[in-house]
Design a protein around this motif. Structure first.
Motif, mmCIF file in Angstrom:
data_model
loop_
_atom_site.group_PDB
_atom_site.id
_atom_site.type_symbol
_atom_site.label_atom_id
_atom_site.label_comp_id
_atom_site.label_asym_id
_atom_site.label_seq_id
_atom_site.Cartn_x
_atom_site.Cartn_y
_atom_site.Cartn_z
ATOM 1 N N ASP A 4 0.825 -1.208 0.000
ATOM 2 C CA ASP A 4 0.000 0.000 0.000
ATOM 3 C C ASP A 4 0.861 1.260 0.000
ATOM 4 O O ASP A 4 0.556 2.244 -0.695
ATOM 5 C CB ASP A 4 -0.921 0.003 1.230
ATOM 6 N N ALA A 5 1.941 1.249 0.775
ATOM 7 C CA ALA A 5 2.840 2.408 0.817
ATOM 8 C C ALA A 5 3.534 2.609 -0.522
ATOM 9 O O ALA A 5 3.735 3.756 -0.963
ATOM 10 C CB ALA A 5 3.864 2.226 1.932
ATOM 11 N N LEU A 6 3.904 1.512 -1.192
ATOM 12 C CA LEU A 6 4.546 1.624 -2.500
ATOM 13 C C LEU A 6 3.591 2.235 -3.524
ATOM 14 O O LEU A 6 3.993 3.089 -4.339
ATOM 15 C CB LEU A 6 5.003 0.249 -2.967
ATOM 16 N N LEU A 7 2.330 1.838 -3.476
ATOM 17 C CA LEU A 7 1.333 2.425 -4.378
ATOM 18 C C LEU A 7 1.168 3.920 -4.110
ATOM 19 O O LEU A 7 1.011 4.714 -5.044
ATOM 20 C CB LEU A 7 -0.002 1.705 -4.227
ATOM 21 N N THR A 8 1.210 4.310 -2.837
ATOM 22 C CA THR A 8 1.128 5.730 -2.498
ATOM 23 C C THR A 8 2.320 6.491 -3.058
ATOM 24 O O THR A 8 2.175 7.593 -3.605
ATOM 25 C CB THR A 8 1.062 5.911 -0.971
ATOM 26 N N THR A 9 3.509 5.908 -2.950
ATOM 27 C CA THR A 9 4.711 6.542 -3.498
ATOM 28 C C THR A 9 4.606 6.709 -5.005
ATOM 29 O O THR A 9 4.923 7.778 -5.550
ATOM 30 C CB THR A 9 5.953 5.704 -3.147
ATOM 31 N N LEU A 10 4.160 5.669 -5.701
ATOM 32 C CA LEU A 10 4.020 5.752 -7.153
ATOM 33 C C LEU A 10 2.944 6.756 -7.547
ATOM 34 O O LEU A 10 3.108 7.494 -8.535
ATOM 35 C CB LEU A 10 3.685 4.369 -7.722
ATOM 36 N N ARG A 11 1.862 6.808 -6.786
ATOM 37 C CA ARG A 11 0.803 7.770 -7.098
ATOM 38 C C ARG A 11 1.285 9.204 -6.906
ATOM 39 O O ARG A 11 1.030 10.083 -7.747
ATOM 40 C CB ARG A 11 -0.419 7.508 -6.216
ATOM 41 N N LEU A 12 2.006 9.445 -5.816
ATOM 42 C CA LEU A 12 2.563 10.786 -5.589
ATOM 43 C C LEU A 12 3.542 11.167 -6.692
ATOM 44 O O LEU A 12 3.553 12.310 -7.159
ATOM 45 C CB LEU A 12 3.264 10.831 -4.230
ATOM 46 N N THR A 13 4.374 10.208 -7.108
ATOM 47 C CA THR A 13 5.346 10.480 -8.171
ATOM 48 C C THR A 13 4.647 10.841 -9.471
ATOM 49 O O THR A 13 5.000 11.824 -10.137
ATOM 50 C CB THR A 13 6.248 9.261 -8.383
ATOM 51 N N LEU A 14 3.637 10.055 -9.842
ATOM 52 C CA LEU A 14 2.932 10.283 -11.105
ATOM 53 C C LEU A 14 2.213 11.631 -11.104
ATOM 54 O O LEU A 14 2.376 12.439 -12.030
ATOM 55 C CB LEU A 14 1.934 9.147 -11.348
ATOM 56 N N LEU A 15 1.419 11.899 -10.058
ATOM 57 C CA LEU A 15 0.642 13.137 -10.014
ATOM 58 C C LEU A 15 1.553 14.359 -9.915
ATOM 59 O O LEU A 15 1.309 15.385 -10.568
ATOM 60 C CB LEU A 15 -0.328 13.100 -8.829
ATOM 61 N N SER A 16 2.605 14.251 -9.127
ATOM 62 C CA SER A 16 3.522 15.385 -8.973
ATOM 63 C C SER A 16 4.249 15.685 -10.272
ATOM 64 O O SER A 16 4.446 16.857 -10.628
ATOM 65 C CB SER A 16 4.530 15.096 -7.856
ATOM 66 N N MET A 17 4.641 14.642 -11.017
ATOM 67 C CA MET A 17 5.325 14.879 -12.280
ATOM 68 C C MET A 17 4.378 15.422 -13.337
ATOM 69 O O MET A 17 4.788 16.223 -14.187
ATOM 70 C CB MET A 17 5.989 13.585 -12.771
ATOM 71 N N ILE A 18 3.115 15.031 -13.292
ATOM 72 C CA ILE A 18 2.139 15.622 -14.231
ATOM 73 C C ILE A 18 2.014 17.114 -13.976
ATOM 74 O O ILE A 18 2.069 17.936 -14.903
ATOM 75 C CB ILE A 18 0.771 14.916 -14.101
ATOM 76 N N VAL A 19 1.861 17.478 -12.697
ATOM 77 C CA VAL A 19 1.794 18.902 -12.345
ATOM 78 C C VAL A 19 3.092 19.606 -12.729
ATOM 79 O O VAL A 19 3.086 20.712 -13.288
ATOM 80 C CB VAL A 19 1.514 19.072 -10.837
ATOM 81 N N GLY A 20 4.223 18.955 -12.460
ATOM 82 C CA GLY A 20 5.518 19.568 -12.748
ATOM 83 C C GLY A 20 5.768 19.756 -14.231
ATOM 84 O O GLY A 20 6.247 20.812 -14.658
ATOM 85 N N VAL A 21 5.445 18.750 -15.042
ATOM 86 C CA VAL A 21 5.698 18.840 -16.482
ATOM 87 C C VAL A 21 4.779 19.875 -17.131
ATOM 88 O O VAL A 21 5.232 20.723 -17.912
ATOM 89 C CB VAL A 21 5.526 17.464 -17.142
ATOM 90 N N VAL A 22 3.484 19.808 -16.812
ATOM 91 C CA VAL A 22 2.549 20.783 -17.383
ATOM 92 C C VAL A 22 2.917 22.200 -16.950
ATOM 93 O O VAL A 22 2.982 23.126 -17.768
ATOM 94 C CB VAL A 22 1.101 20.446 -16.980
ATOM 95 N N GLY A 23 3.173 22.365 -15.654
ATOM 96 C CA GLY A 23 3.579 23.676 -15.172
ATOM 97 C C GLY A 23 4.902 24.126 -15.757
ATOM 98 O O GLY A 23 5.088 25.316 -16.051
ATOM 99 N N GLY A 24 5.833 23.194 -15.950
ATOM 100 C CA GLY A 24 7.124 23.544 -16.524
ATOM 101 C C GLY A 24 7.012 24.028 -17.953
ATOM 102 O O GLY A 24 7.694 24.986 -18.350
ATOM 103 N N VAL A 25 6.152 23.386 -18.757
ATOM 104 C CA VAL A 25 5.954 23.822 -20.145
ATOM 105 C C VAL A 25 5.358 25.226 -20.180
ATOM 106 O O VAL A 25 5.797 26.102 -20.941
ATOM 107 C CB VAL A 25 5.065 22.821 -20.899
ATOM 108 N N VAL A 26 4.347 25.445 -19.334
ATOM 109 C CA VAL A 26 3.708 26.771 -19.286
ATOM 110 C C VAL A 26 4.708 27.840 -18.857
ATOM 111 O O VAL A 26 4.803 28.923 -19.459
ATOM 112 C CB VAL A 26 2.491 26.741 -18.345
ATOM 113 N N LEU A 27 5.481 27.555 -17.819
ATOM 114 C CA LEU A 27 6.462 28.522 -17.333
ATOM 115 C C LEU A 27 7.558 28.780 -18.365
ATOM 116 O O LEU A 27 8.030 29.909 -18.511
ATOM 117 C CB LEU A 27 7.082 28.025 -16.032
ATOM 118 N N ALA A 28 7.976 27.738 -19.084
ATOM 119 C CA ALA A 28 9.015 27.922 -20.095
ATOM 120 C C ALA A 28 8.522 28.820 -21.222
ATOM 121 O O ALA A 28 9.258 29.699 -21.700
ATOM 122 C CB ALA A 28 9.447 26.564 -20.649
#
Length: 306
Positions: A63-87
């Motif tokens: 369960d903890a591993l799934l939480t880690t993967l979910r945080l990684t996926l959602l955070s990178m989606i926010v980071g990539v989309v936000g990074g493109v907009v900021l660039a």
């Protein structure tokens, strides 16, 4: 030099391969050290391999591993989309837009990630409510900050918005690596700025963007352990809670390390596949089989490498 034969043709050169004795010696030494290290890890009873096996597939760890993967996926989606907009904002000729992006990057790269996570977790202390409405006028919809910005949401916001600042510089470097002549030619054909970015610049810039982005994803996988400061239970937090009860510190840390290595290996394979896909037609990065293919395949024809 080759000497000519009786019919005037050059005699083939008899090439003698160079013997690299130093390489063989170094290889033997490395193999010997690796064998000693592997043997010491296997036979050392202090590693408690009999305990690591059952905990490796424990439901709490899963369960903890799934939480880690979910945080990684959602955070990178926010980071990539936000990074493109900021660039794109950073490269805008409008000084206000470019300046706003620069301030965002300066702020989020200049403050510790732990501070940002705690800030988002306790945002309700500064703004008990937030809503939508007319600026400096009435609000039409209002939400309670504590009920909306929960711990998982605060973790994604803290990790994702911080990552956006770093991704913006990666995307900006990729965009600026494309020859300006292509942009000028597309503009002369009547293409809009947005269409030029989507169809010409970004597809080519991906060759530069993908490798550091893969590193950022792998880094984010391990950075998620910082959410312990706001009470989110990911892999390292759960492992810490378990060994705080049974005092099996080393075996449980090995369990966490094994899962991190597995996830990192999978992400590395995916990154290599994406890199080869965007490198098609590029002479700088030939479309060669990846390390996984070379490992499990018996042989390849020479044409695959030409």
């Amino acid at each position: 030099m080759s000497t000519p034969t009786e019919d005037g043709r050059a005699e083939p050169i008899k090439a003698v391969p160079v013997r690299h004795v130093g390489r063989w010696v170094a290889g033997v030494i490395v193999l010997a050290l690796a064998a000693l290290a592997i043997r010491s890890i296997i036979v050392n009873p202090n590693f408690h391999w009999d305990i690591i096996g059952p905990y490796l597939f424990d439901s709490r760890i899963a369960d903890a591993l799934l939480t880690t993967l979910r945080l990684t996926l959602l955070s990178m989606i926010v980071g990539v989309v936000g990074g493109v907009v900021l660039a794109v904002m950073r490269l805008s000729p409008n000084p206000l837009v470019s300046g706003a992006a620069g301030i965002y990057i300066w702020l989020f790269r200049g403050t510790p990630l732990i501070t940002q996570l705690i800030f988002w977790a306790y945002l309700g202390a500064l703004y008990p409510t937030f809503g939508l409405g007319i600026p400096f006028g009435p609000e039409f919809v209002t939400w309670q900050t504590i009920a909306t910005i929960t711990v998982p949401v605060a973790a994604v916001l803290g990790l994702g918005l911080n990552e956006a600042a770093y991704m913006s510089e990666i995307v900006r470097a990729g965009i600026q690596s494309i020859d300006e002549g292509q942009t000028e030619a597309a503009s002369a054909l009547g293409m809009t700025r947005g269409k030029i970015l989507r169809r010409i610049v970004l597809p080519q810039a991906m060759r530069v963007i993908i490798p550091p982005t893969g590193n950022q994803v792998i880094s984010m996988l391990k950075t998620t352990s910082l959410v312990v400061v706001i009470g989110e239970k990911e892999l390292m937090v759960t492992v810490g809670q378990i060994y705080a009860q049974n005092f099996l510190v080393i075996p449980l840390l090995i369990v966490a390390a094994i899962w991190y290595l597995v996830c990192t290996s999978v992400l590395t394979v995916i990154q290599g596949w994406i890199e080869r896909k965007f490198a098609r037609g590029s002479t700088a990065m030939p479309n060669q089989p990846g390390w996984a293919s070379r490992m499990f395949a018996f042989r390849f024809s020479r044409k695959e490498y030409e």
